[in-house]
Design a protein around this motif. Structure first.
Motif, mmCIF file in Angstrom:
data_model
loop_
_atom_site.group_PDB
_atom_site.id
_atom_site.type_symbol
_atom_site.label_atom_id
_atom_site.label_comp_id
_atom_site.label_asym_id
_atom_site.label_seq_id
_atom_site.Cartn_x
_atom_site.Cartn_y
_atom_site.Cartn_z
ATOM 1 N N VAL B 87 47.266 40.816 45.068
ATOM 2 C CA VAL B 87 46.824 39.790 44.121
ATOM 3 C C VAL B 87 45.330 40.433 43.982
ATOM 4 C CG1 VAL B 87 45.739 37.572 43.509
ATOM 5 C CG2 VAL B 87 48.122 37.729 44.082
ATOM 6 N N VAL B 88 44.792 40.910 43.041
ATOM 7 C CA VAL B 88 43.164 41.063 42.796
ATOM 8 C C VAL B 88 42.562 39.995 42.303
ATOM 9 C CG1 VAL B 88 41.661 42.702 41.931
ATOM 10 C CG2 VAL B 88 43.915 43.377 42.498
ATOM 11 N N HIS B 89 41.774 39.117 43.054
ATOM 12 C CA HIS B 89 40.983 37.986 42.558
ATOM 13 C C HIS B 89 39.690 38.532 42.213
ATOM 14 C CE1 HIS B 89 39.465 33.724 43.743
ATOM 15 N NE2 HIS B 89 39.472 34.104 42.696
ATOM 16 N N PHE B 90 39.110 38.264 41.178
ATOM 17 C CA PHE B 90 37.757 38.664 40.507
ATOM 18 C C PHE B 90 36.637 37.915 40.923
ATOM 19 C CE2 PHE B 90 40.699 41.227 38.233
ATOM 20 C CZ PHE B 90 40.297 42.492 38.353
ATOM 21 N N SER B 91 36.804 37.047 42.093
ATOM 22 C CA SER B 91 35.520 35.994 42.117
ATOM 23 C C SER B 91 34.370 36.535 42.349
ATOM 24 C CB SER B 91 36.089 34.984 43.128
ATOM 25 O OG SER B 91 36.173 35.618 44.292
ATOM 26 N N ARG B 92 34.292 37.872 43.059
ATOM 27 C CA ARG B 92 33.103 38.616 43.277
ATOM 28 C C ARG B 92 32.594 39.260 42.326
ATOM 29 N NH1 ARG B 92 34.021 42.595 47.534
ATOM 30 N NH2 ARG B 92 31.848 42.563 47.780
ATOM 31 N N MET B 93 33.563 39.686 41.245
ATOM 32 C CA MET B 93 32.951 40.441 40.130
ATOM 33 C C MET B 93 32.512 39.306 39.085
ATOM 34 S SD MET B 93 35.267 43.742 40.123
ATOM 35 C CE MET B 93 34.396 44.705 38.793
ATOM 36 N N ASN B 94 31.375 38.882 39.462
ATOM 37 C CA ASN B 94 31.056 37.525 38.547
ATOM 38 C C ASN B 94 29.830 37.706 37.914
ATOM 39 O OD1 ASN B 94 29.685 37.253 40.809
ATOM 40 N ND2 ASN B 94 30.338 35.075 41.000
ATOM 41 N N ARG B 95 29.318 39.049 37.701
ATOM 42 C CA ARG B 95 27.743 38.954 37.183
ATOM 43 C C ARG B 95 27.883 39.333 35.679
ATOM 44 N NH1 ARG B 95 26.239 44.163 40.102
ATOM 45 N NH2 ARG B 95 28.466 44.427 39.545
#
Ligand SMILES: Cc1cc2nc3c(=O)[nH]c(=O)nc-3n(C[C@H](O)[C@H](O)[C@H](O)COP(=O)(O)OP(=O)(O)OC[C@H]3O[C@@H](n4cnc5c(N)ncnc54)[C@H](O)[C@@H]3O)c2cc1C
Ligand code: SF4
Ligand code: SF4
Lengths: 382, 461, 456
Positions: B87-95
């Motif tokens: 699962v690739v969770h995108f919470s860190r790519m949030n800019r």
């Protein structure tokens, strides 16, 4: 707490969580950590999985449950208003039962058992903050009988950074000619940290002691500058005395014209609602009414205020358990404060001050943080 | 590949703290807002396009599935790792990478919350139009995956009309750019195909969005009805009169009750239906149009119709609408949101049948939906801990989809197919139609790396 | 009997003698870039289309679909054409559901026919598309080429308006995508794939569109400027405002001259900004007033308002700009550039400079609100000697567009130019997926080979 109890107490509550995820946007822990275990949804899912026997008490569950500030932003923004924090605290209680918790917990419990305060200092030292105060009356604010008891709380009494709160508040009370006393060395911790650590049963002794002391003084009113003590008393204590937060009490004194602002306060300020005072005790207006009553003071609100005010990161013993995480939450809070352009951020909680100005200091951010009692004192002048 | 090895490799790519693989984490990434469950092999939280590309390249070489995840609020099981994998969770790519007012575009990473961009745009007097009820937490990656809609999509179109380009990681880790800030780029409209593909064709690592100046004026009206039928007829009559409002939303009795109990939006408890009608655009002539709409309401037996006088009143009406799903959630522990669309003239007829389905299975159904574009959301209430009830809910849900299909509509207006409605795809598509979609899947992802087992039902070829 | 004849007799079997044309004159007329088809077929139903395509696929016959031929010059040079499949007999409205604001029609209908029928229903409806040559252009052709016009500023393009399609895929499958509801996320959005696919993926047979009620009022505001900078500043302010024009077009003086609508520009008028307005009556009046006021700030020379027939005529002249031109100037080259919206002014300026530098006339019409510029290059008499410099010109213009994140497509040009440039401009990173899609959907490579991007 045993697992079966967890089920009777909380299964129905937790089952209301339908995993919609709306709480993610607000939870300070998720905002920083960005992973599912940090979400209120995840916490509910884990407690539920435990109840349903789908998962055991893994170390990660311990990490998860001990990372919650108790800000209840999740409940506030959750449509079925799931009380995630109750599940968290009950989960911690189960963990406590199994002796599965961060090491620091034992130190705090010991301190409370030995010295009745979280600092593990001799309890007589609760009044050392007076050393820096001029014109302290002879009775050192400790009277046998008084109308009002000011319950200082451990943090404000022992931590130098926030001793300015009792210092200011006693002066405000003095100037307003209030007949009040503090309990001095006879004040014991209110028990809040124990609730947070899942050891509520251990707090009974403290509760009884404090209740008894207030009774002895024949006080009609107990006033708290600490929102958490205030909240704990309201929830867990049994007393006939009226329980008020300092903001509620000062608002009354202003209305009764006992507090008069001779100086005013010529600054733009923003107000941070402490979770335990605002969201958790629903005291939103008194602090604002006080600030608005001060001549010269201009109040600007943060993007998220009142019910939606963001947590400073200091709640739920988080600062003790995971200082880094707590600091990261504070950093975001500071950003929000700075976005308002206010010169001063005012709050009404020593823990918020510690978290916010502690971080600002460490990072050399120029930010003035004041407790509302200080602002009132300054505005009163002589 | 065994998990330990996989984790070891992934740690090399993104660092230890960004790979999760404990039992607890695997449990936590096994759900989303749907009723389905799965279990991934591990979870990765990438911080950049390069990292995503490396992760996918690794997965491709190892023959492991990859499932993209935003906030996991989709209602159709789109993020359930049904066949394991990463699962690739995108919470860190949030800019928010860029707000380009001059060119009327914004560029965001997939983990940005929809509302976060809107808040950032407000400062410039600009808006991003799509407004899913979940906007405060839904991510752009998720909006892209599901082609999300919302009330204002009646006038402004859904997500696909507002995503103009993307940076996409293909199944083998290659990075391509589709569409762009500019319009009409030559080639097939890959952006258009990717939007709504539920993470089965490619993973977006950057999205280019259309933004526009905020409308000058808005006017919001509340119309209260004694019958659902009259409310439904009003909807058709307004459009028939040549007016396309910005929104035309309907709430039925059960929803009204729930909303009033929790939010107090000012809806009368004894009404059978209310409509929230909003006009936006230039202020000129808006009064006249509003009056015409009120006239039409009256002709269709409205009990009362009023316009919000202040912004506060307007916000209150919308709080009632936006909080509707949630308010329903107070009635029973769970609800299944059905999401079908029908030609709007068929609304009254289909609604009646939906209620019959409720009676047949002895389930309470509340309705709150985008009436203007015929997008129904019957909410079936239940307690998922009750297995018998859960079984009935699935049957009723499927039956409602059938009703929509039979009325000339379709089985999903904005929530997607995911795991939930795969077999219902055959209500609206022939095996040939599905076969054509399979070819698209084969072109993008020949090895079925991405989000396997979603969207397309098995067919005999 | 030669082999091909046998193949074609099967076609006769499928669609009837009368619909299979092998008359050499006709075939010649249907040639594209000099490539003549062997047969022209006009199936009358979707089923027939399916059978024709399936047959062709089996026999490896190359098919080029055709509507009314308004855009046959677009795209690359076809590799081979066996069959031209004309949609001329697929010309029915299959479901006109104005109450639900949808319309389904077959691909051989012209847009004008559709609009006329819609205008008659109730208070009147329309399909908000205004591509060139609407009286001839068929729905299928418009969609296959993603053709659009000035009104796209307000209403968007085909991708915003189409909600369903029935297409015959190269294997003969009749594939339904989308549906009849405006919101639909069931499965992949296959309609998007077909828009602008130039008939390389399937034969579009029937489409469903979103409709709108006819606007209450329409008007045109024409503003003339001496300097491009002034015109551009005006347009910039327009774009950032809350006003809602349906189109903003900027024309240079040559475009104004060549246009089939006589406009008398003031003596020093070098640029014309044409604004289309449609909507609620009150808002039209106010916008005319406010825009003229804004215009004054930016130095307009003159403001002219057009209503009813004049308004209609003006926009038809803009849309069909190249129509009359080709007769007078057989070597006309039409280019379409896209770029960042904010660069509309700079692009026009650089295009004028580049053409002037090479001593070539260029008429330019810019969709100034969308970042699209149509260039009509009008080579003077001695065309043959100029081929090299024209190719160089196209290269330079492409470069300018690319600088601004765009590209340039040669929409029509003499074959001699087409042979020397890539009509699709600079290739893009996503062509690898484009190619794979083509391979998956048309593995035999029978549909319109050679005309699409990357030689597809
Ligand atoms: C209470 C409630 C109300 C809702 N209201 C609405 C509504 O009004 N309108 C509406 O349309 N939806 C609504 N939804 C559904 C849901 O919120 C939307 O589908 C939303 O867009 C999902 O966003 P997400 O970030 O949670 O995505 P997720 O659920 O995490 O993912 C959704 C899909 O997108 C894919 N995906 C995620 N990131 C990427 C990426 N970077 N690249 C490619 N694919 C990706 C996933 O694989 C998955 O298939 C609602 C949901 C709830 C619970
Ligand atoms: S706690 Fe509430 S807001 Fe969060 S996922 Fe559960 S139901 Fe939704
Ligand atoms: S109480 Fe606060 S920190 Fe704890 S889960 Fe809820 S929102 Fe997060």
């Amino acid at each position: 707490m045993k697992q079966e109890e967890l089920k009777t107490l909380l299964y129905d509550e937790i089952a209301k969580c339908n995993r919609c995820g709306f709480c993610l946007a607000h939870c300070p822990i998720y905002t920083i950590m960005g992973r599912e275990w940090a979400t209120p949804r995840g916490k509910n899912a884990l407690v539920r999985a435990i109840i349903e026997g789908k998962i055991g008490w893994t170390p990660e569950i311990e990490d998860t449950l001990f990372r919650c500030t108790g800000c209840r932003l999740c409940t506030q923004t959750c449509f079925p208003a799931v009380e995630t924090n109750q599940g968290v605290l009950a989960g911690r209680a189960c963990l406590a039962d199994m002796h599965q918790y961060p090491k620091i917990v034992d130190r705090v419990v010991e301190a409370l058992e030995n010295n009745f305060n979280i600092s593990d200092e001799p309890n007589e030292d609760r009044t050392l903050w007076m050393d820096f105060l001029k014109n302290v009356p002879e009775h050192m604010y400790q009277k046998e009988k008084a109308e009002v008891v000011y319950f200082v709380g451990c943090v404000a009494a022992f931590f130098p950074l926030v001793q300015k709160i009792p210092q200011a508040f006693v002066q405000v009370l003095d100037k307003s000619k209030v007949d009040f006393t503090i309990l001095g060395g006879e004040e014991w911790c209110c028990g809040f940290p124990l609730i947070q650590m899942g050891m509520e049963e251990k707090m009974q002794k403290l509760v009884e002691h404090n209740q008894e002391k207030v009774k002895q003084v024949s006080a009609k009113t107990v006033v708290f500058a600490c929102p958490s003590c205030f909240h704990t008393w309201k929830e867990k204590y049994n007393t006939n005395a009226e329980l008020l937060h300092s903001t509620q009490y000062m608002e009354r004194l202003i209305n009764e014209k006992k507090i008069v602002f001779n100086n005013g306060f010529n600054k733009t300020v923003t107000y941070h609602d402490p979770c335990d005072l605002g969201r958790n005790s629903k005291v939103f207006d008194p602090p604002r009414n006080i600030l608005n009553a001060i001549p010269g003071l201009k109040l600007v609100e943060m993007a998220n205020n009142r019910q939606l005010c963001n947590c400073c990161g200091g709640g739920g013993d988080l600062e003790m358990i995971d200082p880094e995480l707590s600091a990261a939450i504070a950093e975001r809070k500071i950003q929000e404060i700075q976005d308002t352009g206010a010169e001063v951020v005012v709050t009404s909680c020593q823990q918020c001050i510690r978290t916010i100005s502690g971080y600002a200091r460490k990072k050399e951010i120029d930010l003035k943080v004041m407790d509302i009692t200080e602002v009132v004192l300054e505005a009163m002048g002589s | 590949m065994d998990r330990e090895k996989m984790v070891e490799e992934l740690v090399k790519l993104v660092g230890k703290e960004n790979v999760l693989s404990s039992e607890t984490d695997l449990y936590l990434y096994g759900y989303d807002a749907s009723l389905f469950r799965g279990k991934p092999d591990c979870i990765v939280l990438p911080g950049s396009t390069e990292e995503v590309s490396k992760i996918v390249k690794f997965a491709h070489e190892a023959g492991v599935h990859v499932v993209g995840r935003g906030s996991g609020t989709n209602l159709s099981g789109g993020t359930i790792p049904t066949q394991g994998g990463i699962v690739v969770h995108f919470s860190r790519m949030n800019r928010i990478l860029e707000i380009d007012i001059e060119n009327q575009r914004a560029v965001v990473e997939p983990g940005v919350f929809t509302l976060a961009l809107k808040n950032a745009l407000a400062r410039y007097g600009y808006v991003y139009q799509p407004d899913p009820a979940s906007e405060k937490v839904s991510t752009f990656g998720g909006n892209f995956g599901e082609n999300s809609g919302g009330p204002h999509c009646l006038k402004y179109g859904v997500t696909t009309n507002h995503i103009l380009g993307a940076e996409v990681v293909l199944y083998n880790g290659d990075v391509v750019h589709v569409g762009g800030k500019t319009l009409d780029n030559p080639g097939y409209d890959l952006t258009g195909v990717l939007v709504g593909s539920e993470g089965t064709l490619g993973i977006a690592t950057k999205l280019i969005l259309r933004i526009m100046p905020k409308p000058e004026a808005v006017k919001t009206m509340l119309a209260i009805y004694n019958t659902l039928e009259d409310a439904g007829k009003t909807v058709s009559a307004i459009i028939g009169d040549g007016i396309v409002p910005a929104t035309l939303e309907m709430l039925d009795r059960l929803t009204i009750k729930a909303v009033e109990e929790s939010i107090h939006a000012g809806f009368p408890l004894d009404a059978e239906a209310v409509l929230i009608i909003e006009l936006d655009g230039l202020k000129d002539g808006m009064e006249r149009l509003a009056e015409r709409i009120m006239e039409i309401c009256k002709k269709n037996n409205v009990r009362e119709v009023k316009a919000a006088k202040t912004e506060a009143e307007r916000m209150q009406l919308w709080a009632g609408r936006k909080g509707a799903f949630g308010a329903i959630a107070r009635l029973r522990p769970n609800y299944l949101v059905c999401d079908g669309t029908v030609p709007r003239t068929k609304l009254p007829e289909v609604l009646t049948k939906v209620m019959e389905v409720g009676r047949k299975y002895d389930l309470s159904i509340a309705n709150v939906f985008h009436a203007g574009d015929g997008n129904l959301h019957p909410l079936i209430l239940f307690d998922e801990r009750n297995e018998e009830e859960l079984r009935k809910v699935h049957l009723a849900g499927s039956e409602i989809m059938k009703l929509c299909a039979e009325a000339g509509g379709t089985i999903s207006g904005e929530h997607g197919i995911g795991t939930e409605k795969k077999k219902e795809m055959l209500f609206v598509f022939t095996p040939q139609d599905i076969g054509a979609m399979k070819k698209v899947k084969m072109a993008f992802d020949p090895e079925d790396i991405y989000n396997p087992g979603k969207v397309l039902p098995e067919i005999q070829e | 009997m030669p082999k091909t004849d046998k193949l074609f007799s099967k076609l006769r079997e499928i669609i009837g003698e009368a619909n299979v044309i092998q008359d050499p004159d006709k075939l010649k007329a249907y040639a594209i870039d000099g490539k003549k088809p062997k047969v022209i077929v006009s199936p009358g139903t979707i089923d027939e289309v399916s059978k024709v395509v399936a047959h062709a696929n089996q026999q490896h016959l190359f098919i080029t679909p055709r509507g009314n031929g308004t855009k046959m010059g677009m795209g690359g040079i076809p590799k081979k054409i066996d069959i031209i499949l004309s949609t001329s007999q697929l010309n029915r409205i299959t479901d006109s559901d104005c109450e639900n604001l949808t319309l389904s029609a077959e691909s051989g209908m012209t847009l004008d026919e559709v609009q006329k029928s819609l205008a008659k229903v109730g208070k009147g409806y329309f399909l908000p598309l205004d591509p060139p040559f609407t009286e001839k252009a068929t729905l299928g052709g418009i969609i296959a080429t993603n053709s659009s016009g000035p009104k796209r500023l307000l209403y968007g393009t085909v991708r915003d308006l189409i909600i369903g399609a029935k297409t015959v895929f190269p294997n003969g499958d009749i594939v339904v995508s989308g549906g009849k509801t405006v919101k639909n996320v069931s499965g992949y959005d296959m309609c998007k794939l077909l828009i602008g696919s130039y008939g390389t993926l399937g034969i579009l047979c029937e489409m469903t569109f979103k409709l709108l009620p006819l606007p209450e009022k329409e008007a045109t505001l024409l503003l003339s400027f001496a300097k491009l900078e002034e015109a551009d500043n005006f347009v910039r302010e327009m774009r950032g405002s809350q006003l809602i024009p349906s189109s903003i077009e900027t024309l240079n003086a040559i475009a104004v001259q060549k246009m089939k609508y006589a406009i008398s520009m003031p003596p020093n008028g070098n640029y014309l900004v044409a604004i289309g307005l449609e909507g609620v009556a009150e808002s039209i009046d106010r916008q005319i007033f406010e825009m003229s006021e804004i215009g004054k700030k930016h130095g307009i020379l003159e403001a002219v308002t057009l209503y009813s027939e004049k308004h209609q005529a003006f926009w038809i002249a803009i849309r069909d700009f190249s129509k009359g031109l080709t007769e007078k100037c057989p070597n006309l080259i039409s280019l379409k550039s896209n770029f960042l919206i904010s660069k509309s002014g700079e692009m026009l300026e650089s295009y004028e400079k580049i053409t002037q530098g090479l001593g070539i006339d260029g008429a330019f019409i810019s969709h100034a609100g969308n970042g699209i510029l149509y260039s009509y290059i009008l080579p003077a008499k001695n065309f043959r000697s100029k081929i090299e410099s024209l190719v160089e010109l196209i290269g330079k213009l492409t470069f300018e567009a690319m600088k601004n994140e765009g590209n340039l497509v040669v929409e029509s040009s003499p074959l001699s130019i087409k042979k020397k440039v890539d009509v699709w401009g600079q290739s893009r990173s996503d062509y690898l997926v484009v190619r794979r899609l083509k391979e998956q959907i048309d593995p035999g490579g029978i549909l319109n080979i050679g005309r699409f991007v990357g030689g597809i």
